[in-house]
Scaffold this active site. Sequence first.
Site, mmCIF file in Angstrom:
data_model
loop_
_atom_site.group_PDB
_atom_site.id
_atom_site.type_symbol
_atom_site.label_atom_id
_atom_site.label_comp_id
_atom_site.label_asym_id
_atom_site.label_seq_id
_atom_site.Cartn_x
_atom_site.Cartn_y
_atom_site.Cartn_z
ATOM 1 N N ASP A 64 0.805 -1.229 0.000
ATOM 2 C CA ASP A 64 0.000 0.000 0.000
ATOM 3 C C ASP A 64 0.836 1.277 0.000
ATOM 4 O OD1 ASP A 64 0.962 -0.250 2.582
ATOM 5 O OD2 ASP A 64 -0.990 -0.388 3.557
ATOM 6 N N HIS A 65 2.123 1.187 0.363
ATOM 7 C CA HIS A 65 2.944 2.394 0.495
ATOM 8 C C HIS A 65 3.662 2.767 -0.809
ATOM 9 C CE1 HIS A 65 2.302 2.000 4.785
ATOM 10 N NE2 HIS A 65 3.103 3.022 5.057
ATOM 11 N N ASP A 119 3.422 -1.491 11.394
ATOM 12 C CA ASP A 119 3.040 -0.139 11.036
ATOM 13 C C ASP A 119 2.423 0.494 12.277
ATOM 14 O OD1 ASP A 119 2.460 1.572 8.309
ATOM 15 O OD2 ASP A 119 1.081 2.030 9.953
ATOM 16 N N ARG A 379 -0.331 12.566 10.095
ATOM 17 C CA ARG A 379 0.977 13.157 10.425
ATOM 18 C C ARG A 379 1.294 14.348 9.535
ATOM 19 N NH1 ARG A 379 3.702 7.330 11.590
ATOM 20 N NH2 ARG A 379 2.867 7.305 13.703
ATOM 21 N N SER A 533 6.549 6.705 13.349
ATOM 22 C CA SER A 533 6.343 5.430 12.665
ATOM 23 C C SER A 533 7.027 4.261 13.370
ATOM 24 C CB SER A 533 6.875 5.528 11.243
ATOM 25 O OG SER A 533 8.252 5.220 11.234
ATOM 26 N N ARG A 535 8.950 2.236 11.658
ATOM 27 C CA ARG A 535 10.002 1.783 10.733
ATOM 28 C C ARG A 535 11.279 1.414 11.485
ATOM 29 N NH1 ARG A 535 10.038 7.729 8.105
ATOM 30 N NH2 ARG A 535 7.859 7.099 8.066
HETATM 31 C C1 MIC Z 1 3.909 6.202 8.552
HETATM 32 O O1 MIC Z 1 2.733 6.558 8.533
HETATM 33 O O2 MIC Z 1 4.824 6.891 9.058
HETATM 34 C C2 MIC Z 1 4.267 4.863 7.927
HETATM 35 C C3 MIC Z 1 4.989 5.147 6.676
HETATM 36 O O3 MIC Z 1 3.095 4.149 7.625
HETATM 37 C C4 MIC Z 1 5.119 4.089 8.938
HETATM 38 C C5 MIC Z 1 5.682 2.840 8.432
HETATM 39 C C6 MIC Z 1 6.896 2.999 7.566
HETATM 40 O O4 MIC Z 1 7.719 3.865 7.788
HETATM 41 O O5 MIC Z 1 7.011 2.178 6.655
HETATM 42 C C7 MIC Z 1 4.384 3.766 10.238
HETATM 43 O O6 MIC Z 1 3.427 4.407 10.580
HETATM 44 O O7 MIC Z 1 4.810 2.868 10.981
HETATM 45 FE FE1 SF4 Z 2 -0.106 4.812 5.056
HETATM 46 FE FE2 SF4 Z 2 1.162 5.427 7.333
HETATM 47 FE FE3 SF4 Z 2 -0.202 7.270 5.970
HETATM 48 FE FE4 SF4 Z 2 -1.511 5.356 7.204
HETATM 49 S S1 SF4 Z 2 -0.266 6.930 8.158
HETATM 50 S S2 SF4 Z 2 -1.904 6.102 5.139
HETATM 51 S S3 SF4 Z 2 -0.144 3.614 6.943
HETATM 52 S S4 SF4 Z 2 1.634 6.215 5.283
#
Ligand code: MIC
Ligand code: SF4
Length: 639
Positions: A64-65, A119, A379, A533, A535
Amino acid sequence: MGMTVAEKILAAHLVEGEMVKGEEIAIRIDRTLTQDATGTMAYLEFEAIGIPRVKTESSVCYVDHNLIQADFKNADDHLFLRSIARKYGLFFSPPGNGISHQINLERFGLPGKTLLGSDSHTPTGGGMGMLAIGAGGLDVAMSMAGKPFYLVMPKIFGIKLTGTLQPWVSARDVLLELLRQLSVKGGVGYIMEYFGPGVKELSVTDRASITNFGAELGATTSVFPSDENTKQFLESQGRADGWVELVADDDARYDEVIEIDMSTLEPMIACPSSPDNVVKVSEVAGKPVAQVLVGSCSNSSLRDLMVVAKTLEDRKVSPEVSFEINPGSRQVLENLAAGGDMLTLIHAGARIHQAGCLGCIGMGQAPPTNTISLRTFPRNFPARSGTKNDQVYLCSPEVAVAAAVTGKITDPRDLGDYPSFTLPEKYLPGDSRIEPPLADGSDVEIIRGPNIAPFPKFAPPPETWEGSVLLKTGDNITTDHIMPAGAQILPLRSNIPAISEFVFSQIDTDFVRRAKETEAGMVVGGVNYGQGSSREHAALAPRYLGVQIKLVKSFARIHKANLINFGILPLTFVDEADYDLVEQGAKVVIPELRKELAGGSEIINVEINGNTIAARLDVSDRHRQILLAGGLLNWAKNL
Ligand code: MIC
Ligand code: SF4
């Protein structure tokens, strides 16, 4: 004594420890989810563990990313992930199918289950009474291998909801209000649990918006009871047989309680560049807006897009605004099309994108320089949108559509009557592309593109640690600061040497050069270090560059766990005033580090330029063994 919903689920899954707040416990994980950006690494780790098939009740691998296929890298990763799912017995949700958290609600989630996801917004599942926790990829890999998940038994923060949301005010405003009151670190160490008469006023997708955005409070997770609304939602998904009732006992005790009277809430907005920088929309109304994005795992359910479409029925998008819709899932897309609302959106001037994360993680949709972008995302950390010095505001779909129409930040109540709409009694499932696990995947070949690098190996720490302070940062450093995402860097998630070139690139472009010239490094930080996140690259890539110690005022939960998993010592200042004494470039010695680790000392003496300061190592005995081994994978191999 009575139990809360969270305590009931924890008790039913407890495999080690006692449910004493602040003590380490281990719980059985029923289900897991991964997304592609963290998933490639999680599966490389799963392969390294060496188990032939996942041992969970069900595990889903989502893409999805990383949807932009500017070259082979993301596309190769998609093939890798599908082959992994087929070989190891997972469901596979391909690109274009939607965001993991939305699909989990629609097609997989069930009340009372535990879900571990790689996630940080995995708590979205809490909207339907799951105990859904975000974690690093390695922790998820261990759960897929049938191992329990370790966590510090959280305290329970009760949020008593009363009253009813007024027209043009929605679930998102509940959490914006909580962020205003509690800040991005207000939930650290807690599970946020919702109760009270207001709960029944919220649908499952409303509740999921709240538990999703609750990640921004720093909470371990958030959870709602499972009640008649949950049953009705599962019925509309054709999955009512999985429903169980789950409510807190009358004499359940919460460690803290806040009451939110939803009748008194107004439309709210988080200003640049932190989700807790919240004011009433009326306070910033009138500012011109260039971009409005509706989507993300916070607010892209059918309900959210229908509010937007119905509001646009007799209106047009302002020519000053790029108004974009990122649907949460194929199910949302199908039902929007079936109900005719898709036509309304197109006709009003919306740009319709495929279902997925997209601009929420900087995969396209970067806003123009020096303009305001309004987003229904969770975010707005600096530059996460892909534009330097961005001005991203976070708001509800109602506030977003009002700005799309007027071209400026607008209190949606100024638009007049709130549109009425009804959600389908039965949703079109939209899951025809989800591939179920193969009965036997042993013959499946794993497809590895040239960008997939082997997992790096790390040595255990030396007897006495010597190094230097590579970087000194401030408060609330996010994982986006440490290991930025976006269209250029995300495709490198399965290649640690390549992605490590971007560590801290947003705040210090010289960091990588310094790290490479230094054998062993320490990073110093303020409060809530590593928020955001899940990550693990924010631990793994700095570790690859030689960062072995972090000394900060306080840590965010998932980042601290990831640091330990990759053998980085997570230390905190005993006296926060000592933070001021540490300078970038200082020489650091930790005498007899291995002995201190093995001996269980909580206080570790750190010599910085010859002066000794006291640091705290607040970890379990199991963590000490992991740190002594140089990380979780090394430790697990020695078992
Ligand atoms: C985010 O919203 O910051 C992400 C991208 O979904 C991350 C995961 C990632 O960095 O791959 C998260 O929320 O954990
Ligand atoms: Fe995707 Fe993270 Fe954004 Fe949710 S917050 S839509 S999981 S990048």
